[in-house]
Design an enzyme around this catalytic site. Structure first.
Site, mmCIF file in Angstrom:
data_model
loop_
_atom_site.group_PDB
_atom_site.id
_atom_site.type_symbol
_atom_site.label_atom_id
_atom_site.label_comp_id
_atom_site.label_asym_id
_atom_site.label_seq_id
_atom_site.Cartn_x
_atom_site.Cartn_y
_atom_site.Cartn_z
ATOM 1 N N SER A 282 -9.810 -1.080 7.216
ATOM 2 C CA SER A 282 -9.360 -0.923 5.826
ATOM 3 C C SER A 282 -8.673 -2.123 5.190
ATOM 4 O O SER A 282 -8.360 -2.078 4.006
ATOM 5 C CB SER A 282 -8.421 0.264 5.722
ATOM 6 O OG SER A 282 -9.178 1.440 5.691
ATOM 7 N N SER B 297 -9.845 1.454 3.022
ATOM 8 C CA SER B 297 -9.042 2.266 2.151
ATOM 9 C C SER B 297 -7.978 1.501 1.359
ATOM 10 O O SER B 297 -7.442 2.041 0.400
ATOM 11 C CB SER B 297 -8.349 3.344 2.985
ATOM 12 O OG SER B 297 -7.453 2.748 3.902
ATOM 13 N N LYS C 102 0.840 -1.203 0.000
ATOM 14 C CA LYS C 102 0.000 0.000 0.000
ATOM 15 C C LYS C 102 0.873 1.250 0.000
ATOM 16 O O LYS C 102 1.901 1.287 0.700
ATOM 17 C CB LYS C 102 -0.891 -0.046 1.247
ATOM 18 C CG LYS C 102 -1.955 1.043 1.311
ATOM 19 C CD LYS C 102 -2.868 0.814 2.527
ATOM 20 C CE LYS C 102 -3.970 1.831 2.650
ATOM 21 N NZ LYS C 102 -4.858 1.599 3.792
HETATM 22 N N1 GLN Z 1 -13.096 3.386 6.618
HETATM 23 C C1 GLN Z 1 -12.479 3.852 7.824
HETATM 24 C C2 GLN Z 1 -12.178 5.320 7.715
HETATM 25 O O1 GLN Z 1 -12.508 5.873 6.735
HETATM 26 C C3 GLN Z 1 -11.252 3.046 8.103
HETATM 27 C C4 GLN Z 1 -10.031 3.527 7.452
HETATM 28 C C5 GLN Z 1 -8.847 2.677 7.756
HETATM 29 O O2 GLN Z 1 -8.970 1.624 8.365
HETATM 30 N N2 GLN Z 1 -7.697 3.151 7.344
HETATM 31 O O3 GLN Z 1 -11.622 5.919 8.596
#
Ligand code: GLN
Length: 477
Positions: A178, A154, A79
């Protein structure tokens, strides 16, 4: 050329490497071809094909000398919020468009030292903020199962890289789901470790008390193999565990009789849609038939999981992201020298990141921090205690990964709260610091994958992999 099934399965492939039936360079070429053939999915921001082919040559000499390391010739995508020395690391943000870190993250060091090959950097929601991968400066990522649907976020690029056979394994990051959520949306395994089990050194910060690097894979064994290599104490990360080495792979096939499985109560089930409920209920029937005891848990604080997560994560984000001011590194808007910081941040960050910075600044501000931030810290402690208490009475917690299967592009972009609800079943593990794995289980009538989660207590990763294996065998037959 060997069959794709063998190339895609590292354990089988390793034997073929050893017997000289295929070279590491050929395998890297195979994955590069898959990346190029699927360019429309937009899974990668940078493909490091040249560097990967150079590393492949080194791996070949290790096989030739009969001294292969633990991950020799394993192809990994990373990532783009994990630092890679001299290789662009953008966080999918304009503000880091031209940023090349001067060091490797600990996880990258550990992967390379064991012979893994980095094939590129994957797309994400800007600064890992999002649940659909629609927030990237480099454009959205498509779900390979159906290109009209989001891959989740994400870490959508990392999930797609594994789901569409562009690598063996990928690394993502988790602050609130995410890794598990995109794993569920694309039909693969996604693991989030206990807080502290994998070093955060070199992971670009979002919400530091929640952030963890996680692993995507097509099999649990490959996931556990990589976890064992990258986890454990790191002197560069003071929040990392004191445990020197985890050893999850060795006992992954061990079986436990008489399991006590904690399940959701009616109250917390009502967030899930029909498709997800059906898969969850079918799985519970199979587990009961296998002779396990299912125990309904009282998730006392389920109602405040999401608000607590979004208050703490945005507060920490607003502080972490204050370093991007156009002074030391990254993008700088030169248009007006007097207020270039304001202009840099205004034109450098996307709208979701700005929303989080504003929210975070608000909940920390002098007039409001008691009402929001301090209250959220208290709620977090209660959530953690609740988790610890529940896990004293059961061997694991078993719940859906997401309340719905993948949704269509644009479906939730107008309504942030609706988008934030996608994380309802994942954030509690982050708040509690507990490890969790999303297991691919079934598909709905449109062919969209649905995953379910196994969670255990903090630092119980060995048990987590073992029970995930045991359960996935039962619910997938
Ligand atoms: N979807 C969650 C957010 O928008 C989790 C993001 C993540 O785990 N990096 O904060």
């Amino acid at each position: 050329m060997l069959s794709e099934n063998i190339i895609n399965d590292y354990f089988q492939l390793r034997k073929e490497y050893e017997n000289n039936n295929i070279s590491v360079s050929e395998v890297v070429q195979y994955f590069i071809k898959n990346i190029n053939d699927n360019e429309d999915l937009n899974a990668f921001i940078t493909v490091t094909d040249k560097e990967a082919l150079e590393s492949a040559k080194i791996s070949e000499t290790h096989f030739a000398n009969k001294s292969p390391r633990k991950l020799e010739g394993l192809v990994v995508a990373v990532k783009d919020n994990i630092s890679t020395k001299d290789i662009s690391t953008t966080c999918a943000s304009k503000i880091l468009e031209n940023y090349n870190p001067i060091y490797d993250a600990t996880v990258i060091d550990r992967l390379k030292n064991e012979g893994a090959i980095i094939i590129g950097k994957t797309n994400l929601d800007e600064f890992a903020m999002g649940s659909s991968n629609e927030n990237s400066f480099y454009g959205k990522v498509l779900n390979p199962v159906d290109k009209d649907y989001v891959p989740g976020g994400s870490s959508g690029g990392s999930a797609v890289a594994v789901a569409a056979n562009m690598c063996h394994i990928s690394l993502g990051s988790e602050t609130g789901g995410s890794v598990r959520q995109p794993a569920s949306f694309t039909g693969i395994y996604g693991m989030k470790p206990s807080y502290g089990a994998i070093s955060r050194w070199g992971l670009i910060a979002f919400g530091s008390s929640l952030d963890q690097i996680g692993i995507f894979s097509r099999s649990l064994e490959e996931n556990s193999l990589v976890f064992d290599v990258i986890s454990g104490k790191d002197k560069n990360d003071p929040t990392s565990t004191q445990i020197e080495n985890f050893n999850t792979l060795e006992n992954i096939n061990h079986k436990q009789d008489k399991l006590k499985i904690g399940i959701l109560n009616e109250e917390s089930l009502k967030f899930a849609d029909f498709d997800v409920l059906k898969v969850y209920q079918n799985s519970m029937i199979k587990l009961e038939k296998a002779g396990y005891e299912l125990i309904e848990l009282n998730f006392d604080y389920a109602k405040v999981w999401i608000p607590t997560y979004y208050i703490i994560s945005t507060a920490e984000a607003s502080s972490n992201l204050s370093r991007y001011d156009g002074v030391l590194y990254g993008y700088r808007n030169e248009s007006d020298s007097d207020d270039f910081i304001k202009k840099t941040r205004d034109t450098g960050f996307g709208s979701e990141v700005k929303r989080r910075i504003l929210l975070g600044t608000y909940v920390l501000s002098a007039g409001h921090h008691e009402a929001y931030y301090l209250k959220a810290l208290k709620a977090r402690r209660k959530i953690k205690e609740n988790y610890e208490n529940m896990l004293q009475n059961v061997d694991l917690i078993f719940l859906p990964t997401t309340p719905t299967p993948a949704f269509k592009f644009g479906e939730k972009t107008d309504n942030p709260v609706k988008m934030y609800m996608s994380d309802i079943y994942t954030v509690a593990a982050n708040l509690a610091g507990a490890p969790a794995i999303s297991i691919p289980v079934d598909k709905n009538s449109n062919g969209l994958p649905i995953g379910l989660q196994v969670q255990t207590g903090r630092y119980e990763e060995e048990k987590l992999y073992q029970l995930s294996k045991q359960l996935s065998k039962i619910i997938n037959t």
